[in-house]
Design a protein around this motif. Structure first.
Motif, PDB file in Angstrom:
ATOM      1  N   LYS A 194       0.830  -1.211   0.000  1.00 36.08           N
ATOM      2  CA  LYS A 194       0.000   0.000   0.000  1.00 36.08           C
ATOM      3  C   LYS A 194       0.863   1.258   0.000  1.00 36.08           C
ATOM      4  O   LYS A 194       0.589   2.216  -0.723  1.00 36.08           O
ATOM      5  N   HIS A 195       1.935   1.246   0.798  1.00 40.24           N
ATOM      6  CA  HIS A 195       2.822   2.413   0.866  1.00 40.24           C
ATOM      7  C   HIS A 195       3.717   2.523  -0.353  1.00 40.24           C
ATOM      8  O   HIS A 195       4.338   3.570  -0.580  1.00 40.24           O
ATOM      9  N   GLY A 196       3.815   1.455  -1.144  1.00 37.43           N
ATOM     10  CA  GLY A 196       4.547   1.558  -2.407  1.00 37.43           C
ATOM     11  C   GLY A 196       3.864   2.493  -3.377  1.00 37.43           C
ATOM     12  O   GLY A 196       4.491   3.036  -4.289  1.00 37.43           O
ATOM     13  N   ASN A 197       2.541   2.694  -3.190  1.00 40.89           N
ATOM     14  CA  ASN A 197       1.772   3.652  -3.985  1.00 40.89           C
ATOM     15  C   ASN A 197       1.921   3.404  -5.491  1.00 40.89           C
ATOM     16  O   ASN A 197       2.124   4.326  -6.274  1.00 40.89           O
ATOM     17  N   GLY A 198       1.838   2.120  -5.885  1.00 37.74           N
ATOM     18  CA  GLY A 198       1.908   1.784  -7.308  1.00 37.74           C
ATOM     19  C   GLY A 198       3.310   1.617  -7.844  1.00 37.74           C
ATOM     20  O   GLY A 198       3.496   1.315  -9.017  1.00 37.74           O
ATOM     21  N   ASP A 205       9.733   1.233  -4.995  1.00 40.67           N
ATOM     22  CA  ASP A 205       9.548   1.810  -3.662  1.00 40.67           C
ATOM     23  C   ASP A 205       9.169   0.736  -2.649  1.00 40.67           C
ATOM     24  O   ASP A 205       9.656   0.726  -1.510  1.00 40.67           O
ATOM     25  N   ALA A 206       8.280  -0.177  -3.055  1.00 43.25           N
ATOM     26  CA  ALA A 206       7.828  -1.237  -2.144  1.00 43.25           C
ATOM     27  C   ALA A 206       8.990  -2.163  -1.773  1.00 43.25           C
ATOM     28  O   ALA A 206       9.151  -2.547  -0.601  1.00 43.25           O
ATOM     29  N   ILE A 207       9.821  -2.526  -2.753  1.00 43.43           N
ATOM     30  CA  ILE A 207      10.970  -3.408  -2.477  1.00 43.43           C
ATOM     31  C   ILE A 207      11.977  -2.687  -1.582  1.00 43.43           C
ATOM     32  O   ILE A 207      12.577  -3.299  -0.681  1.00 43.43           O
ATOM     33  N   SER A 208      12.168  -1.398  -1.788  1.00 42.98           N
ATOM     34  CA  SER A 208      13.080  -0.617  -0.938  1.00 42.98           C
ATOM     35  C   SER A 208      12.574  -0.571   0.502  1.00 42.98           C
ATOM     36  O   SER A 208      13.367  -0.651   1.452  1.00 42.98           O
ATOM     37  N   ILE A 209      11.245  -0.441   0.693  1.00 43.09           N
ATOM     38  CA  ILE A 209      10.665  -0.452   2.042  1.00 43.09           C
ATOM     39  C   ILE A 209      10.887  -1.812   2.698  1.00 43.09           C
ATOM     40  O   ILE A 209      11.233  -1.898   3.879  1.00 43.09           O
ATOM     41  N   LEU A 210      10.692  -2.893   1.925  1.00 40.19           N
ATOM     42  CA  LEU A 210      10.933  -4.237   2.454  1.00 40.19           C
ATOM     43  C   LEU A 210      12.379  -4.382   2.917  1.00 40.19           C
ATOM     44  O   LEU A 210      12.650  -4.934   4.000  1.00 40.19           O
ATOM     45  N   GLU A 211      13.310  -3.887   2.112  1.00 43.99           N
ATOM     46  CA  GLU A 211      14.733  -3.989   2.457  1.00 43.99           C
ATOM     47  C   GLU A 211      15.036  -3.205   3.732  1.00 43.99           C
ATOM     48  O   GLU A 211      15.815  -3.655   4.588  1.00 43.99           O
ATOM     49  N   GLN A 212      14.409  -2.042   3.871  1.00 47.13           N
ATOM     50  CA  GLN A 212      14.602  -1.226   5.069  1.00 47.13           C
ATOM     51  C   GLN A 212      14.048  -1.946   6.304  1.00 47.13           C
ATOM     52  O   GLN A 212      14.688  -1.973   7.360  1.00 47.13           O
ATOM     53  N   CYS A 213      12.875  -2.529   6.156  1.00 45.08           N
ATOM     54  CA  CYS A 213      12.234  -3.218   7.285  1.00 45.08           C
ATOM     55  C   CYS A 213      12.987  -4.480   7.683  1.00 45.08           C
ATOM     56  O   CYS A 213      12.983  -4.872   8.857  1.00 45.08           O
ATOM     57  N   ALA A 214      13.618  -5.135   6.711  1.00 42.98           N
ATOM     58  CA  ALA A 214      14.324  -6.403   6.985  1.00 42.98           C
ATOM     59  C   ALA A 214      15.449  -6.211   7.989  1.00 42.98           C
ATOM     60  O   ALA A 214      15.830  -7.163   8.686  1.00 42.98           O
ATOM     61  N   LEU A 230       7.473   2.951   9.214  1.00 46.09           N
ATOM     62  CA  LEU A 230       6.894   3.886   8.242  1.00 46.09           C
ATOM     63  C   LEU A 230       6.283   5.120   8.892  1.00 46.09           C
ATOM     64  O   LEU A 230       5.925   6.073   8.206  1.00 46.09           O
ATOM     65  N   GLY A 231       6.156   5.096  10.225  1.00 43.75           N
ATOM     66  CA  GLY A 231       5.567   6.244  10.925  1.00 43.75           C
ATOM     67  C   GLY A 231       4.091   6.415  10.621  1.00 43.75           C
ATOM     68  O   GLY A 231       3.600   7.541  10.555  1.00 43.75           O
ATOM     69  N   THR A 232       3.396   5.290  10.463  1.00 49.29           N
ATOM     70  CA  THR A 232       1.968   5.353  10.161  1.00 49.29           C
ATOM     71  C   THR A 232       1.168   4.762  11.321  1.00 49.29           C
ATOM     72  O   THR A 232       1.721   4.247  12.282  1.00 49.29           O
TER      73      THR A 232
END
Length: 530
Positions: free
Chosen positions: A207-211, A215-224, A239-241
């Motif tokens: 959802k935060h990848g926003n299409g 971006d979504a893969i980068s968020i996954l890498e950050q969270c890992a 994500l601060g949400t």
């Protein structure tokens, strides 16, 4: 050497490209039929696959073992292209090479034949960053390039590209990738990379990848890097949400009109470091999903941003009037909040206006108040006012056998007393005057109108009294200010022709009523038996 996940899992063939089937199919058919154009324009938001498709296309047109339009990824040309070492595929960043001299250099070199491939492919990324002079220098080359040259222009802002360039290219518009497709790919990457993450967390990342897949893969890498086992709450923290439970509690407090709880929850979220913009965005997403489900039912599963089972449980608690009013006010707030010096205060005031429509003069708040009044009347808690006859009908009295001199004298005395009171109060209909008063000041003084409309008018000892319950003492104090009181007095004088003394009073309750109210407040809405 460690390689970022989005680079490691970048598509290497057309079959690996996700969410762009219309483009992949067209390009593969062109390669199979040999109808390859000399200039292409790839448009779309970031992370949708423009550069990846350009590289795959460059490989496919040069691959000697191409099958069904797909590169083999095994020959020397494909391997060199995958390693970014193939001289005949030239990538140019237009953001840093945007001058006329850079384009002239490109134009001078394009005449030379490719070294090892059939085509020399120029991939110009962020092409909208070229200067006006650079575009003009590229124009002739783009219109009539050598037979061995192919241009692929990629941009996120096609509106900035001159029409003369657009007309010389085959344009392909890349769509945003759906959250469902992103979720499936994130799950596959997580399993392949041995990242333990639950399904709800994957959905939030998508959802935060926003299409944008990148971006979504980068968020996954950050969270890992945050934890060995990633949960939904972990991703919310990174994500601060706001998580769904907190969000639902806040919307539920809005629906219950619990101002204290709303302020407490906002304060708690601010202490956790939640950004106001993110909070408003999350609220809008939640309200949107509930409205879509209430409108479309189970058919809305494909277009909801959250799990349909979560929405089903919550949708029944809210009515459409509340949801649409809240959505409109938050959309308006989202536009203003980015320029606000105190965004938190703006959020709090907006939410308090939602639960107290009497302090908001806009049409949605007035409709909300009317809706509440209709519900009260339907529930039977408020009965319409019916005037009783002062003197009984003589036929009725005769039929009941009570028509005698005593009754006549008593009724006549009552009539005289009422007539005296009417004379004293100058024979006006208080409720009618009060209605006219409200209608006159509604446009000129909306704040006074909102305060006055909660009062109960009556005449007493020649005074025009407007009475309020104890919880509205603030309204009484505001209306008692000299400028407000004089204004109201002047309007009433114009309506009635009489110079009344205006009195704003607080409803007084006897000791028994106060005791009953205290008991109900402590124990809840219980039945009290004498």
């Amino acid at each position: 050497m460690y390689q970022s996940l989005y680079r490691k899992y970048r598509p290497k063939s057309f079959c690996e490209v996700l969410g762009q089937n219309h483009i992949v199919r067209t390009l593969k058919n062109q390669i199979k039929s040999g109808r390859i154009g000399h200039a292409y324009l790839f448009c779309g938001t970031r992370g949708t696959g423009k550069t990846s498709v350009a590289k795959i296309f460059a490989k496919a047109v040069n691959c000697p073992n191409s099958v069904d339009g797909e590169p083999c990824n095994k020959c020397q040309i494909c391997e060199s292209a995958n390693n970014n070492s193939l001289m005949d595929i030239i990538e140019i960043d237009a953001a840093s090479n945007n001058s006329v001299d850079d384009v002239r250099e490109l134009r001078d070199n394009i005449i030379y034949a490719p070294s090892s491939c059939k085509y020399k492919v120029y991939i110009i990324d962020e092409v909208h960053m070229l200067s006006g002079s650079a575009f003009n220098a590229l124009l002739k080359t783009l219109e009539e390039p050598p037979q061995h040259a192919i241009f692929i222009l990629a941009t996120t802002e096609p509106n900035k590209i001159p029409a003369t360039i657009l007309s010389r290219c085959q344009r392909f518009d890349f769509k945003r990738i759906s959250s469902k497709v992103i979720s499936q790919n994130i799950k596959k990457i997580a399993e392949d990379s041995q990242i333990n993450i639950d399904g709800k967390a994957i959905a939030l990342i998508a959802k935060h990848g926003n299409g944008s897949m990148r971006d979504a893969i980068s968020i996954l890498e950050q969270c890992a890097s945050y934890s060995d086992v990633l949960t939904y709450d972990d991703v919310c923290d990174i994500l601060g949400t706001v998580n769904d439970d907190t969000l639902f509690a806040l919307v539920n407090s809005l629906n219950d009109r619990d101002g204290k709880e709303i302020i407490k929850q906002i304060d708690k979220l601010m202490l956790y470091g939640i950004d106001v913009n993110n909070l408003v965005k999350a609220l809008l997403s939640f309200l949107r999903d509930v409205i879509v489900y209430k409108t479309c039912g189970d058919e809305s599963e494909e277009i909801l941003e959250t799990e349909i089972n979560d929405v089903i449980e919550k949708a029944s608690l809210f009515d459409m009037a509340f949801l649409s009013n809240a959505l409109e006010k938050l959309i308006d707030l989202q536009g203003k909040i980015r320029y606000a010096q105190s965004p938190r205060i703006m959020l709090e005031i907006t939410l308090l206006k939602l639960i107290n429509p009497e302090i908001s003069p806009d049409i949605d708040s007035i409709l909300d108040r009317l809706n509440k009044l209709e519900n009260v009347i339907k529930s039977g808690k408020m009965m319409p006012f019916v005037e009783k006859d002062i003197v009984a009908n003589d036929k009725t009295l005769k039929s009941e056998g009570v028509f005698d001199d005593v009754v006549i004298k008593k009724e006549a005395k009552k009539t005289d007393d009422i007539v005296d009171k009417v004379d004293k109060n100058i024979e006006i209909n208080v409720n009618e005057v009060f209605k006219k008063l409200l209608s006159m000041i509604m446009k000129d003084r909306p704040m006074i109108f909102s305060f006055l409309s909660l009062g109960k008018p009556y005449l007493k000892d020649g005074n025009f009294v407007i009475e309020y319950p104890k919880e509205h003492v603030f309204y009484k104090e505001e209306l008692n200010k000299i400028e407000n009181k004089d204004y109201i007095k002047d309007v009433i004088k114009r309506l009635t022709g009489n110079d009344y003394n205006i009195v704003f009073a607080i409803e007084e309750k006897n000791e028994d009523e106060q005791l009953i109210e205290a008991v109900k407040k402590y124990f809840g809405d219980v039945e009290i038996i004498d």
